[in-house]
Design an enzyme around this catalytic site. Structure first.
Site, short mmCIF file in Angstrom:
data_model
loop_
_atom_site.label_atom_id
_atom_site.label_comp_id
_atom_site.label_asym_id
_atom_site.label_seq_id
_atom_site.Cartn_x
_atom_site.Cartn_y
_atom_site.Cartn_z
N GLU A 49 0.95 -1.11 0.02
CA GLU A 49 -0.11 0.05 -0.11
C GLU A 49 1.01 1.25 -0.01
O GLU A 49 1.66 1.47 0.99
CB GLU A 49 -0.88 0.08 1.16
CG GLU A 49 -2.02 1.02 1.17
CD GLU A 49 -2.81 0.78 2.61
OE1 GLU A 49 -3.46 1.94 2.82
OE2 GLU A 49 -2.90 -0.29 3.20
N ASP A 60 -4.66 10.77 8.76
CA ASP A 60 -3.40 10.07 9.06
C ASP A 60 -2.95 10.81 10.49
O ASP A 60 -3.24 12.05 10.81
CB ASP A 60 -2.35 10.38 8.07
CG ASP A 60 -2.48 9.52 6.82
OD1 ASP A 60 -2.47 8.24 7.11
OD2 ASP A 60 -2.67 9.94 5.84
N TYR A 174 -11.63 -3.09 3.90
CA TYR A 174 -10.66 -2.75 4.94
C TYR A 174 -11.17 -2.17 6.02
O TYR A 174 -11.96 -1.18 6.16
CB TYR A 174 -9.66 -1.38 4.21
CG TYR A 174 -8.50 -1.01 5.12
CD1 TYR A 174 -8.39 -1.12 6.33
CD2 TYR A 174 -7.39 -0.52 4.44
CE1 TYR A 174 -7.38 -0.55 7.04
CE2 TYR A 174 -6.31 0.00 5.00
CZ TYR A 174 -6.17 -0.11 6.37
OH TYR A 174 -5.16 0.54 7.16
#
Length: 266
Positions: A49, A60, A174
């Site tokens: 990834e 993030d 995911y």
């Protein structure tokens, strides 16, 4: 089937779990990204990834934010990342997912970006801030290019929404096992098994579990529940510490190999 689907089909036949490793592209530079990718492939990583550097990486935590800053500082652009994937394809068939923010695609043009990604050898896109019901032609373009649109499910996602996501995703789901942003954690969330079962009630796609998995012991525990384990910040942190040191690739790969061994032991 593209490479992601082929890899999960092979894992299923072998009765094995997968390891997905995230790194920031261009950290410390794109040459290092290519070398790390090749080393990870040799170490047994199932899917790579690649985070495309962006100035406002809202999903993030600090570790990956700093990696994005280093990537931008090294001159990394979306086209540069695609060129690096194309170079990687001369030596490796490791499945590649680009982890990116929608603005980067929008600026180039949605269909143009997807076509360039396909031509470079990308297998899937995980667009962090693009909800599946606001795709504006994204999924049609992805299907036309043979790429997998990867979507996220969170601990707070209701069943109706999980069902919608599962219908529109391909490759894998995911599952982000913690609320909030990416980052290393000392302990795993206690509801991973419950949430994975809820997701599987809506889909036959593999479930990859990430966010907060930082050690081989944690990776082994999560692999017992999911179909694949995603490790990012713990790898990125080591890249940030080593920078341009000659020890970068061997030291980071040593850690990644320990994750591979843990996941494959399940």
């Amino acid at each position: 089937m593209n490479r992601i689907e082929q890899r999960f089909a092979a894992l299923r036949r072998e009765g094995k779990k997968g390891l997905i490793v995230y790194i920031g592209a261009g950290d410390p530079d794109l040459a290092a990204t290519r070398e790390l990718a090749l080393a990870f492939d040799r170490a047994g990583v199932d899917i790579l990834e690649l985070g495309v550097p962006f100035s406002d990486p809202l999903a993030d935590g600090l570790v990956n934010q700093l990696a994005a800053q280093r990537g931008l500082a090294s001159g990394t652009t979306p086209l540069g990342v695609l060129e690096t994937v194309a170079e990687l394809r001369r030596e490796s068939e490791i499945p590649v997912v680009l982890y990116l923010y929608y603005n980067l695609m929008h600026r180039m043009g949605l269909e143009r970006f997807i076509e360039r990604a396909r031509a470079a050898g990308v297998d899937g896109l995980l667009v962090l801030d693009l909800p599946p019901d606001e795709d504006e032609g994204y999924e049609a373009a992805m299907r036309g290019a043979g790429l997998c649109p990867i979507y996220l499910v969170a601990p707070t996602t209701p069943d109706e929404r999980i069902a919608t996501i599962a219908r529109r995703a391909s490759g894998f789901i995911y599952y982000i096992s913690r609320e909030g942003v990416t980052g290393m954690r000392d302990q795993l969330a206690d509801n991973i098994g419950t949430m994975t079962a809820r997701i599987r009630a809506h889909t036959n796609l593999p479930v990859a579990i990430g966010f907060g998995i930082s050690t081989p012991e944690q990776a082994r525990a999560v692999a017992a529940v999911g179909d694949a384990v995603v490790v990012g910040s713990a790898v990125v942190h080591r890249i940030g510490q080593l920078g341009r040191s000659p020890a970068l690739v061997p030291e980071v790969t040593r850690f990644v190999r320990s994750l591979v061994e843990a996941v494959k032991s399940v």
